[in-house]
Design a protein around this motif. Structure first.
Motif, PDB file in Angstrom:
ATOM      1  N   ARG A 181      -1.217   5.541 -13.035  1.00  0.00           N
ATOM      2  CA  ARG A 181      -1.640   4.179 -12.699  1.00  0.00           C
ATOM      3  C   ARG A 181      -2.508   4.153 -11.446  1.00  0.00           C
ATOM      4  NH1 ARG A 181       3.210  -0.195 -12.920  1.00  0.00           N
ATOM      5  NH2 ARG A 181       4.074   0.195 -15.005  1.00  0.00           N
ATOM      6  N   TYR A 182      -3.574   3.377 -11.544  1.00  0.00           N
ATOM      7  CA  TYR A 182      -4.350   3.052 -10.351  1.00  0.00           C
ATOM      8  C   TYR A 182      -3.841   1.710  -9.854  1.00  0.00           C
ATOM      9  CZ  TYR A 182      -8.204   1.743  -7.302  1.00  0.00           C
ATOM     10  OH  TYR A 182      -8.945   1.342  -6.213  1.00  0.00           O
ATOM     11  N   LEU A 183      -3.254   1.707  -8.666  1.00  0.00           N
ATOM     12  CA  LEU A 183      -2.637   0.493  -8.135  1.00  0.00           C
ATOM     13  C   LEU A 183      -3.580  -0.312  -7.251  1.00  0.00           C
ATOM     14  CD1 LEU A 183       0.908   1.852  -7.184  1.00  0.00           C
ATOM     15  CD2 LEU A 183       0.139   0.838  -9.347  1.00  0.00           C
ATOM     16  N   GLY A 184      -4.645   0.336  -6.774  1.00  0.00           N
ATOM     17  CA  GLY A 184      -5.582  -0.333  -5.884  1.00  0.00           C
ATOM     18  C   GLY A 184      -5.990   0.599  -4.764  1.00  0.00           C
ATOM     19  N   PRO A 185      -6.864   0.142  -3.861  1.00  0.00           N
ATOM     20  CA  PRO A 185      -7.339   1.000  -2.767  1.00  0.00           C
ATOM     21  C   PRO A 185      -6.184   1.491  -1.906  1.00  0.00           C
ATOM     22  CG  PRO A 185      -8.610  -1.044  -2.901  1.00  0.00           C
ATOM     23  CD  PRO A 185      -7.435  -1.217  -3.812  1.00  0.00           C
ATOM     24  N   ALA A 186      -6.243   2.759  -1.535  1.00  0.00           N
ATOM     25  CA  ALA A 186      -5.194   3.338  -0.696  1.00  0.00           C
ATOM     26  C   ALA A 186      -5.805   4.397   0.207  1.00  0.00           C
ATOM     27  CB  ALA A 186      -4.065   3.887  -1.558  1.00  0.00           C
ATOM     28  N   GLY A 190      -9.915   6.499  -5.839  1.00  0.00           N
ATOM     29  CA  GLY A 190      -9.295   6.886  -7.094  1.00  0.00           C
ATOM     30  C   GLY A 190      -7.893   7.424  -6.981  1.00  0.00           C
ATOM     31  N   ASP A 191      -7.180   7.135  -5.887  1.00  0.00           N
ATOM     32  CA  ASP A 191      -5.777   7.545  -5.787  1.00  0.00           C
ATOM     33  C   ASP A 191      -4.976   6.956  -6.945  1.00  0.00           C
ATOM     34  OD1 ASP A 191      -5.524   9.122  -3.464  1.00  0.00           O
ATOM     35  OD2 ASP A 191      -5.556   7.352  -2.182  1.00  0.00           O
ATOM     36  N   VAL A 192      -4.197   7.775  -7.614  1.00  0.00           N
ATOM     37  CA  VAL A 192      -3.305   7.272  -8.651  1.00  0.00           C
ATOM     38  C   VAL A 192      -1.880   7.729  -8.365  1.00  0.00           C
ATOM     39  CG1 VAL A 192      -5.103   7.210 -10.424  1.00  0.00           C
ATOM     40  CG2 VAL A 192      -3.651   9.241 -10.230  1.00  0.00           C
ATOM     41  N   VAL A 193      -0.937   6.990  -8.901  1.00  0.00           N
ATOM     42  CA  VAL A 193       0.461   7.418  -8.905  1.00  0.00           C
ATOM     43  C   VAL A 193       0.847   7.724 -10.344  1.00  0.00           C
ATOM     44  CG1 VAL A 193       0.952   5.953  -6.910  1.00  0.00           C
ATOM     45  CG2 VAL A 193       1.470   5.103  -9.211  1.00  0.00           C
ATOM     46  N   VAL A 194       1.850   8.555 -10.506  1.00  0.00           N
ATOM     47  CA  VAL A 194       2.381   8.859 -11.841  1.00  0.00           C
ATOM     48  C   VAL A 194       3.800   8.319 -11.888  1.00  0.00           C
ATOM     49  CG1 VAL A 194       2.936  10.671 -13.494  1.00  0.00           C
ATOM     50  CG2 VAL A 194       0.892  10.882 -12.055  1.00  0.00           C
ATOM     51  N   TRP A 195       3.989   7.306 -12.699  1.00  0.00           N
ATOM     52  CA  TRP A 195       5.247   6.559 -12.765  1.00  0.00           C
ATOM     53  C   TRP A 195       6.000   6.964 -14.021  1.00  0.00           C
ATOM     54  CZ3 TRP A 195       9.172   4.364 -10.845  1.00  0.00           C
ATOM     55  CH2 TRP A 195       9.861   3.290 -11.417  1.00  0.00           C
ATOM     56  N   LEU A 196       7.264   7.374 -13.837  1.00  0.00           N
ATOM     57  CA  LEU A 196       8.150   7.711 -14.939  1.00  0.00           C
ATOM     58  C   LEU A 196       9.247   6.652 -14.978  1.00  0.00           C
ATOM     59  CD1 LEU A 196       6.640  10.426 -14.255  1.00  0.00           C
ATOM     60  CD2 LEU A 196       8.708  11.618 -15.010  1.00  0.00           C
ATOM     61  N   PRO A 197       9.050   5.562 -15.718  1.00  0.00           N
ATOM     62  CA  PRO A 197      10.003   4.448 -15.670  1.00  0.00           C
ATOM     63  C   PRO A 197      11.396   4.818 -16.147  1.00  0.00           C
ATOM     64  CG  PRO A 197       8.381   4.117 -17.414  1.00  0.00           C
ATOM     65  CD  PRO A 197       7.900   5.272 -16.597  1.00  0.00           C
ATOM     66  N   THR A 220     -10.982   5.357   4.176  1.00  0.00           N
ATOM     67  CA  THR A 220      -9.623   4.822   4.066  1.00  0.00           C
ATOM     68  C   THR A 220      -9.570   3.478   4.780  1.00  0.00           C
ATOM     69  OG1 THR A 220      -8.725   7.078   4.165  1.00  0.00           O
ATOM     70  CG2 THR A 220      -7.183   5.263   4.507  1.00  0.00           C
ATOM     71  N   TYR A 221      -9.424   2.407   4.031  1.00  0.00           N
ATOM     72  CA  TYR A 221      -9.343   1.076   4.639  1.00  0.00           C
ATOM     73  C   TYR A 221      -7.875   0.669   4.704  1.00  0.00           C
ATOM     74  CZ  TYR A 221     -14.320   1.218   4.112  1.00  0.00           C
ATOM     75  OH  TYR A 221     -15.642   1.603   4.204  1.00  0.00           O
ATOM     76  N   THR A 222      -7.345   0.702   5.904  1.00  0.00           N
ATOM     77  CA  THR A 222      -5.902   0.577   6.074  1.00  0.00           C
ATOM     78  C   THR A 222      -5.370  -0.789   5.657  1.00  0.00           C
ATOM     79  OG1 THR A 222      -6.288   0.040   8.416  1.00  0.00           O
ATOM     80  CG2 THR A 222      -5.801   2.339   7.869  1.00  0.00           C
ATOM     81  N   ALA A 223      -6.148  -1.850   5.848  1.00  0.00           N
ATOM     82  CA  ALA A 223      -5.690  -3.176   5.415  1.00  0.00           C
ATOM     83  C   ALA A 223      -5.540  -3.211   3.897  1.00  0.00           C
ATOM     84  CB  ALA A 223      -6.671  -4.253   5.887  1.00  0.00           C
ATOM     85  N   ASP A 224      -6.481  -2.593   3.185  1.00  0.00           N
ATOM     86  CA  ASP A 224      -6.395  -2.543   1.721  1.00  0.00           C
ATOM     87  C   ASP A 224      -5.212  -1.696   1.268  1.00  0.00           C
ATOM     88  OD1 ASP A 224      -8.670  -4.080   1.625  1.00  0.00           O
ATOM     89  OD2 ASP A 224     -10.023  -2.422   1.156  1.00  0.00           O
ATOM     90  N   TRP A 225      -4.984  -0.588   1.963  1.00  0.00           N
ATOM     91  CA  TRP A 225      -3.851   0.280   1.625  1.00  0.00           C
ATOM     92  C   TRP A 225      -2.545  -0.501   1.738  1.00  0.00           C
ATOM     93  CZ3 TRP A 225      -3.476   5.890   4.044  1.00  0.00           C
ATOM     94  CH2 TRP A 225      -2.441   6.592   3.435  1.00  0.00           C
ATOM     95  N   LEU A 226      -2.395  -1.267   2.810  1.00  0.00           N
ATOM     96  CA  LEU A 226      -1.179  -2.068   2.988  1.00  0.00           C
ATOM     97  C   LEU A 226      -1.047  -3.129   1.905  1.00  0.00           C
ATOM     98  CD1 LEU A 226      -1.175  -2.392   6.869  1.00  0.00           C
ATOM     99  CD2 LEU A 226       0.599  -1.310   5.479  1.00  0.00           C
ATOM    100  N   ASP A 227      -2.151  -3.748   1.513  1.00  0.00           N
ATOM    101  CA  ASP A 227      -2.105  -4.733   0.428  1.00  0.00           C
ATOM    102  C   ASP A 227      -1.649  -4.085  -0.875  1.00  0.00           C
ATOM    103  OD1 ASP A 227      -2.891  -6.834   2.033  1.00  0.00           O
ATOM    104  OD2 ASP A 227      -4.997  -6.759   1.419  1.00  0.00           O
ATOM    105  N   THR A 228      -2.204  -2.925  -1.180  1.00  0.00           N
ATOM    106  CA  THR A 228      -1.809  -2.213  -2.405  1.00  0.00           C
ATOM    107  C   THR A 228      -0.337  -1.834  -2.342  1.00  0.00           C
ATOM    108  OG1 THR A 228      -4.050  -1.337  -2.708  1.00  0.00           O
ATOM    109  CG2 THR A 228      -2.270  -0.179  -3.838  1.00  0.00           C
ATOM    110  N   TRP A 229       0.101  -1.395  -1.174  1.00  0.00           N
ATOM    111  CA  TRP A 229       1.519  -1.023  -1.007  1.00  0.00           C
ATOM    112  C   TRP A 229       2.419  -2.216  -1.291  1.00  0.00           C
ATOM    113  CZ3 TRP A 229       3.616   3.759   0.775  1.00  0.00           C
ATOM    114  CH2 TRP A 229       4.997   3.732   0.973  1.00  0.00           C
ATOM    115  N   ASP A 230       2.139  -3.332  -0.621  1.00  0.00           N
ATOM    116  CA  ASP A 230       3.010  -4.510  -0.721  1.00  0.00           C
ATOM    117  C   ASP A 230       2.989  -5.129  -2.115  1.00  0.00           C
ATOM    118  OD1 ASP A 230       3.806  -4.272   1.909  1.00  0.00           O
ATOM    119  OD2 ASP A 230       2.318  -5.696   2.669  1.00  0.00           O
TER     120      ASP A 230
END
Length: 314
Positions: A181-186, A190-197, A220-230
């Motif tokens: 999954r691409y969750l957003g800027p981090a 193109g950072d992706v996570v691999v989720w095993l539900p 690396t835009y830290t404000a965007d990273w925090l938004d994607t995290w939250d």
């Protein structure tokens, strides 16, 4: 909800996972041998240090899932030889073929090993932004690897993914649903996570750090990273986390050292700006609560400067 007992060995050796140990698995190019974290999910934990000859460029986590219907690898690896060494470990654990490689981003330690996997005829996927990043920088990253690794980079060539996606790429194999999954800027393009539900486990890539200090790049835009995290990463509600660097852990730990660090540093730089501070002084804002993290000496000042340059225009 499923729960598994996490192998004690993973945490018994956590104190030894520091940047001063050059190699924990001398009989292999891998920095450490793969360990089964939850049933069927393995990770070879890389050095929490920059890429060096001693660690063979294995300074990120190389994971794989034995599904019963084929093996899915997460991260191509930092060289042809590293990918081959990981494949040897996979073969020692299963007769199942590797059917898919997922690159977590466009950095060299995620993609340079694609050169090996492509020769094996394995499908390699990545986010389209990560593929573009590697297309633009791959030759430079290869040259850097060849300088650092010398003969240990032998056979490595620039090979991007064979297929790209923009939002998500999902496969169902055996008891495993694997969602890239691409969750957003981090952290990087193109950072992706691999989720095993079904396992409540996320292989987070560079979305999340905890044992080493996270690096803040020019892009690396830290404000965007925090938004994607939250808004996206927390919404997974993961029980288990295999980060891009460092031992498997839980959300509390990566929250503390990723979201917590980003918020802390932005707060310090914000105070500095409010007080009329300049860039030269920004490098020396207090980051002592994070001084125990590996790569602190290499990254803390650089991170502060880049956050200053971002926040100056926010």
């Amino acid at each position: 909800m499923k729960y598994w007992t996490i192998p004690v060995a993973l945490f018994a050796t956590a104190a030894a996972a520091n940047e001063n140990i050059p190699d924990q698995y001398p009989q292999s190019l891998l920095y450490s041998a793969p360990v089964e974290f939850v049933p069927g999910v393995f990770s070879a934990i890389g050095a929490t240090a920059p890429s060096t000859y001693d660690n063979a460029g294995h300074n990120n986590n190389l994971s794989f899932v034995i599904t019963g219907e084929g093996v899915v690898v997460v991260n191509g690896g930092g060289s042809y030889g590293l990918a081959a060494a990981l494949h040897d470990e996979i073969r020692a654990r299963t007769d199942e073929p590797v059917v898919l490689v997922i690159d977590e981003n466009g950095q060299g330690h995620a993609m340079l090993g694609n050169s090996y996997w492509a020769e094996q005829g394995v499908k390699i996927i990545a986010h389209s932004d990560a593929a573009h990043e590697f297309e633009q920088t791959g030759h430079r990253q290869l040259e850097s690897a060849q300088r650092n690794l010398q003969d240990r980079a032998e056979g490595t060539f620039v090979q991007g993914p064979t297929e790209t996606f923009d939002d998500e790429y999902i496969v169902d194999l055996g008891d495993y649903r694997i969602e890239a999954r691409y969750l957003g800027p981090a952290h990087s393009p193109g950072d992706v996570v691999v989720w095993l539900p079904n396992q409540e486990l996320v292989i987070s890539g560079d979305m999340a750090f905890h044992e080493r200090m996270l690096p803040i790049f020019e892009h690396t835009y830290t404000a965007d990273w925090l938004d994607t995290w939250d808004n996206e990463f927390e919404a997974l509600n993961a029980t288990y986390v295999i980060p891009g660097h460092g031992h498997p852990t839980n959300m509390e730990q990566v929250r503390r050292y990723t979201k917590g660090y980003l918020e802390y540093l932005r707060g310090k730089i914000g105070e500095h700006l409010d007080n009329g501070g300049d860039l030269a002084e920004a490098y020396y804002v207090d980051q002592s609560p994070y001084a125990h993290l590996d790569t602190f000496e290499e990254l803390a000042k650089r991170n502060a400067g880049r956050v200053y340059e971002q926040m100056e225009f926010e």
